[in-house]
Design an enzyme around this catalytic site. Structure first.
Site, PDB file in Angstrom:
ATOM      1  N   ASP A   1      37.213  47.298  35.484  1.00 29.23           N
ATOM      2  CA  ASP A   1      38.542  47.096  36.354  1.00 29.23           C
ATOM      3  C   ASP A   1      39.415  48.018  36.292  1.00 29.23           C
ATOM      4  O   ASP A   1      39.835  48.456  35.185  1.00 29.23           O
ATOM      5  CB  ASP A   1      39.143  45.744  35.881  1.00 29.23           C
ATOM      6  CG  ASP A   1      38.846  44.558  36.743  1.00 29.23           C
ATOM      7  OD1 ASP A   1      38.345  44.568  37.729  1.00 29.23           O
ATOM      8  OD2 ASP A   1      38.682  43.300  35.976  1.00 29.23           O
TER       9      ASP A   1
ATOM     10  N   GLU B   1      35.876  35.121  43.949  1.00 33.29           N
ATOM     11  CA  GLU B   1      36.374  34.244  43.055  1.00 33.29           C
ATOM     12  C   GLU B   1      37.096  33.007  43.341  1.00 33.29           C
ATOM     13  O   GLU B   1      38.147  33.360  44.413  1.00 33.29           O
ATOM     14  CB  GLU B   1      37.219  35.000  42.267  1.00 33.29           C
ATOM     15  CG  GLU B   1      38.005  34.024  40.941  1.00 33.29           C
ATOM     16  CD  GLU B   1      38.671  35.025  39.837  1.00 33.29           C
ATOM     17  OE1 GLU B   1      38.680  35.929  39.748  1.00 33.29           O
ATOM     18  OE2 GLU B   1      39.238  34.161  39.090  1.00 33.29           O
TER      19      GLU B   1
ATOM     20  N   ASP C   1      39.951  43.332  33.598  1.00 37.18           N
ATOM     21  CA  ASP C   1      41.115  43.361  32.927  1.00 37.18           C
ATOM     22  C   ASP C   1      41.599  41.995  32.355  1.00 37.18           C
ATOM     23  O   ASP C   1      42.719  41.768  31.900  1.00 37.18           O
ATOM     24  CB  ASP C   1      42.382  43.879  34.137  1.00 37.18           C
ATOM     25  CG  ASP C   1      42.073  43.084  35.288  1.00 37.18           C
ATOM     26  OD1 ASP C   1      41.592  41.845  35.323  1.00 37.18           O
ATOM     27  OD2 ASP C   1      42.783  43.305  36.042  1.00 37.18           O
TER      28      ASP C   1
ATOM     29  N   LYS D   1      36.206  48.377  39.579  1.00 37.61           N
ATOM     30  CA  LYS D   1      36.175  47.300  40.511  1.00 37.61           C
ATOM     31  C   LYS D   1      37.780  47.485  40.834  1.00 37.61           C
ATOM     32  O   LYS D   1      38.807  47.679  40.039  1.00 37.61           O
ATOM     33  CB  LYS D   1      36.064  45.772  39.840  1.00 37.61           C
ATOM     34  CG  LYS D   1      36.282  44.734  40.719  1.00 37.61           C
ATOM     35  CD  LYS D   1      35.543  43.414  40.151  1.00 37.61           C
ATOM     36  CE  LYS D   1      36.111  42.904  38.947  1.00 37.61           C
ATOM     37  NZ  LYS D   1      37.328  42.349  39.251  1.00 37.61           N
TER      38      LYS D   1
ATOM     39  N   GLU E   1      41.033  44.878  43.050  1.00 38.30           N
ATOM     40  CA  GLU E   1      41.251  43.454  43.608  1.00 38.30           C
ATOM     41  C   GLU E   1      41.688  43.557  44.856  1.00 38.30           C
ATOM     42  O   GLU E   1      42.873  44.400  45.082  1.00 38.30           O
ATOM     43  CB  GLU E   1      41.956  42.687  42.660  1.00 38.30           C
ATOM     44  CG  GLU E   1      41.134  42.354  41.516  1.00 38.30           C
ATOM     45  CD  GLU E   1      42.148  41.398  40.496  1.00 38.30           C
ATOM     46  OE1 GLU E   1      43.214  40.958  41.195  1.00 38.30           O
ATOM     47  OE2 GLU E   1      41.591  41.316  39.317  1.00 38.30           O
TER      48      GLU E   1
HETATM   49  O1  KIV Z   1      38.868  40.413  34.877  1.00 37.53           O
HETATM   50  C1  KIV Z   1      37.723  39.942  35.111  1.00 37.53           C
HETATM   51  O2  KIV Z   1      37.122  39.303  33.989  1.00 37.53           O
HETATM   52  C2  KIV Z   1      37.226  39.523  36.401  1.00 37.53           C
HETATM   53  C3  KIV Z   1      36.102  38.593  36.590  1.00 37.53           C
HETATM   54  C4  KIV Z   1      36.723  37.440  36.426  1.00 37.53           C
HETATM   55  C5  KIV Z   1      35.176  38.823  37.920  1.00 37.53           C
HETATM   56  O3  KIV Z   1      37.781  40.198  37.422  1.00 37.53           O
END
Ligand code: KIV
Length: 296
Positions: A98, A197, A59, A128, A130
Site C-alpha cells: 500500500d 471492500e 497500511d 496499491k 485507494e
Molecule cells: O491495508 C490493508 O490491509 C488493506 C486490505 C484490507 C485490502 O487494504
C-alpha cells in the site's frame, strides 16, 4: 550508486513465482485467488509456507503492528521497513504494498517517486492505491511508468472519515453506481487487479459482469475472483470482534498472552531457568576466575 540487492527467501521447490499473467489466468479459469496481508518476516514466511498467491503489505499495518489508531498517520519510511522485512520472507507470492495516505494523491510525479521507492528499496512487484477520480489518474501514470497498480474501491480506510466512518459502501442504487464507476475507471486506467471492500455481495456480483481484471474481495461476498483478509484478523492477534466480514481461524492473541503469563509466573517462582537452559564452565576455569577476580 546502485542499490544493494534485495534478498529473497530461498526458492520454493514446488511452486513458481506468481506473476501478473498468472493472476489473470486464475481469473480466466475461475480459480479463487488467495491474498493475505503481512507486515514482517515471520508473517511473510507463514504466507509463503501456506502457498498464498498475493501478499499485501497493507497500511493496516499502521494499526496491527505499529499501534496507530488508523491507517492515516503511517509514513512511507515506516511502510518501507515493513515491506523490506516481508520481501525477505517471501519467494513465490506476488508482493504488493500500500502507498500510504498523503504519499501519492497530490501529483503524478509524487506518486511515481513514492512507488519507485517501494520497487527499488523493498523489491515489491506492485503498489496499491485507494479510491478513484484523481487517484485513477495517478494509477494511470504509474502504469505508464511501468509500475503495476492494484486499485481499491468501496470502503477505503485512508478516507474513511469522508465516507462517514468505517461502514459498508454502495448500499443504495446511487452509491452502488458510484462504486461501479470507480471500479471501471480504475480498470480503464490499467490496474492489474482491484480490491472491493465492504460492499453488498449482490452489488459485487452484478459488477463482476463488467470486470475484466481480477477482483479481490474483503466483505464483498463470494462472486469476486479472490479474497483477502488481514493477517492479524484471521489469526486473532487483535483484541475485539472486528468487522462483520472477518472470519477467525485461530486465537493467537490469547495464546501469546498465555505464553508470556506462564513465563512471568515461572520467573517469579524461580522455575525458570532450569539447568538445561544454562551454560557450564570447567570447575578449574571457574576456580581460576575467582582467583583473578580476588586479585583485582
Ligand atoms: O491495508 C490493508 O490491509 C488493506 C486490505 C484490507 C485490502 O487494504
Amino acid at each position: 550508486m546502485s542499490a544493494p540487492p534485495i534478498p529473497k527467501a530461498p526458492a520454493a521447490i514446488d511452486r513458481l513465482p506468481v506473476t501478473l499473467p498468472a493472476l489473470a489466468e486464475r481469473k480466466r479459469l475461475g480459480e479463487p485467488i488467495v491474498m493475505v496481508t503481512a507486515y514482517d518476516f515471520p508473517s511473510a514466511q507463514a504466507a509463503e509456507a501456506a502457498g498464498v498467491d498475493v501478499v499485501l503489505v497493507g497500511d493496516s499495518g499502521a494499526m496491527t503492528v505499529l499501534g496507530y489508531p488508523s491507517t492515516v498517520p503511517v509514513s512511507v519510511d515506516e511502510m518501507l521497513v515493513l515491506a523490506r522485512a516481508v520481501r525477505r520472507g517471501l519467494r513465490t507470492p506476488l508482493l504488493v504494498a500500500d502507498l500510504p495516505f498523503g504519499s501519492y494523491e497530490a501529483s503524478d510525479e509524487l506518486a511515481i517517486a513514492t512507488a519507485q521507492r517501494f520497487v527499488k528499496e523493498a523489491g515489491v512487484d506492485g503498489v496499491k492505491l485507494e479510491g478513484a477520480g484523481v487517484v485513477a489518474q495517478r494509477a494511470r501514470a504509474l502504469v505508464q511508468a511501468g509500475i503495476p497498480v492494484m486499485g481499491h474501491v468501496g470502503l477505503t480506510p485512508q478516507t474513511a472519515t469522508a465516507l462517514g466512518g468505517y461502514r459498508a459502501q454502495g448500499r443504495t442504487a446511487e452509491r452502488a453506481h458510484a462504486v461501479a464507476r470507480d471500479a471501471l475507471e480504475l480498470q480503464e486506467a490499467g490496474c492489474f487487479a482491484i480490491v472491493f471492500e465492504a460492499i453488498p455481495a449482490a452489488v459485487a456480483a452484478v459488477l463482476m459482469e463488467r470486470m475484466a481484471v481480477p477482483v479481490i474481495g474483503i466483505g464483498a461476498g463470494d462472486a469476486t475472483d479472490g479474497q483477502v483478509l488481514v493477517f492479524h484478523d484471521l489469526l486473532g492477534i487483535r483484541e475485539g470482534v472486528g468487522a462483520r466480514f472477518v472470519k477467525r481461524y485461530a486465537d493467537l492473541q490469547a495464546e501469546m498472552t498465555a505464553g508470556v503469563r506462564a513465563y512471568a509466573e515461572d520467573v517469579r517462582a524461580r522455575r525458570y531457568p532450569e539447568p538445561d537452559h544454562t551454560y557450564s564452565i570447567d570447575p578449574g576455569e571457574l576456580r581460576r576466575f575467582r582467583e583473578l577476580l580476588a586479585a583485582g
